[in-house]
Design an enzyme around this catalytic site. Structure first.
Site: not given
Length: 322
Positions: A55, A80, A206, A210, A212, A306
């Site tokens: 990130k 988060s 994922e 979750g 989606d 990650s």
């Protein structure tokens, strides 16, 4: 915010902006794993990036592009944990005031690190409040610039630099396994892979709870789900972004899911066999490769780890239950 889709040229420019700022993280291998899978697996270790996660790339790239007026007013972000730390550190480096909206149950280590970088943390209840509404209220009240965790062209471009580096180091790969939350990392990775290694099959991964992204990819439209419950706390998004979804839909091979138990097994493998700490979210791509949820045998595989930001008490429990 410029709402146009980023391109590979934006990834290249982000790479130049991050030169000497972000770590060029190592690419590690495991001979025992390769033998067991019948594949060559290359791990891009963004758990060893500044703030312990990929990130930082997108956060710094986005803040570095702000004009003087925006820098003086300050920024607000919601996260988060890892994006929170990324924006907090980048803001400190660039002398910009940062306010971070974090769930009250965010990992203690991530919250402490965010505050340690000098950011002001505003907490919210992830089950009863909308983090974007909280952030937008602060933005409007204080004239701040919003730096969202994934649905921003400069954030996406910054995240894509990790796979750009990986492919520059390894040469052509047959497949890439990339953790998927809101899609910033996956969409940036897709831009880089499509430009450098267009024949590479890129999979987003994922948590099962979750999925989606998987639902959206297969239905051809963004599907929003209820707040998911998984140990992959960095991937508990409810929907892909308006910028990330079109890139994912165009270039991804498929979206895969893994269970929390598979994440725990991968986390333990990295601790025992490779002597590195990887947080559950960071294990998403690895868990899919280890369990051959997509074909890996006889192939050259890239896996992006990650992040490595995990509360040590929780990490101890994870190792016991894996």
């Amino acid at each position: 915010m410029n709402s146009s889709l980023p391109t590979y040229e934006d990834v290249v420019q982000a790479s130049q902006r991050l030169e000497g700022i972000a770590h060029r993280t190592p690419v590690l291998t495991s001979s025992s794993l390769d033998a067991g899978l019948g594949a060559q697996v290359f791990f891009k270790c963004e758990n060893l990036q500044r703030i312990g996660a990929f990130k930082f790339r997108g956060g710094y790239n986005a803040l570095a592009k702000l004009d003087n007026e925006q820098r003086q007013a300050g920024v607000v972000a919601f996260s988060s944990g890892n994006h929170a730390q990324a924006v907090a550190l980048a803001a400190r480096m660039l002398d910009i005031k940062a306010t971070i909206v974090m769930p009250h149950d965010a990992p203690a280590a991530k919250k402490a690190a965010t505050q340690g970088y000098g950011a002001h943390v505003v907490e919210y209840d992830r089950h009863n409040q909308d983090r974007e509404e909280v952030a937008h209220a602060l933005m409007q009240a204080q004239g701040l610039t919003l730096i969202p965790p994934f649905n921003h062209p400069d954030v996406i471009a910054g995240q894509g630099t990790a796979v750009k580096e990986l492919l520059e180091e390894t040469g052509g790969l047959d497949a890439l396994f990339i953790p998927l939350g809101g899609g910033g990392l996956l969409s940036g990775s897709l831009l880089a892979a499509h430009a450098i290694n267009p024949d590479c099959a890129v999979y987003g991964v994922e948590p099962e709870a979750g999925n989606d992204g998987q639902q959206s990819f297969r239905k051809g439209e963004v599907i929003r789900i209820a707040a998911p419950d998984s140990i992959a706390d960095g991937a508990l998004t409810q929907a892909l972004g308006s910028l990330t979804f079109p890139i994912i839909r165009q270039h991804a091979r498929d979206i895969l899911t893994v269970s929390d138990q598979q994440l725990l097994q991968a986390l333990r493998f990295f601790a025992e066999r490779m002597k590195i700490v990887v947080e559950p979210t960071g294990c998403l791509g690895a868990a899919a490769a280890f369990n051959e949820i997509a074909p890996v045998r006889g192939k050259r595989i890239g896996v992006l780890l990650s992040g490595g930001n995990v509360d040590l008490a929780a990490y101890s429990d994870y190792l016991k239950t894996a």
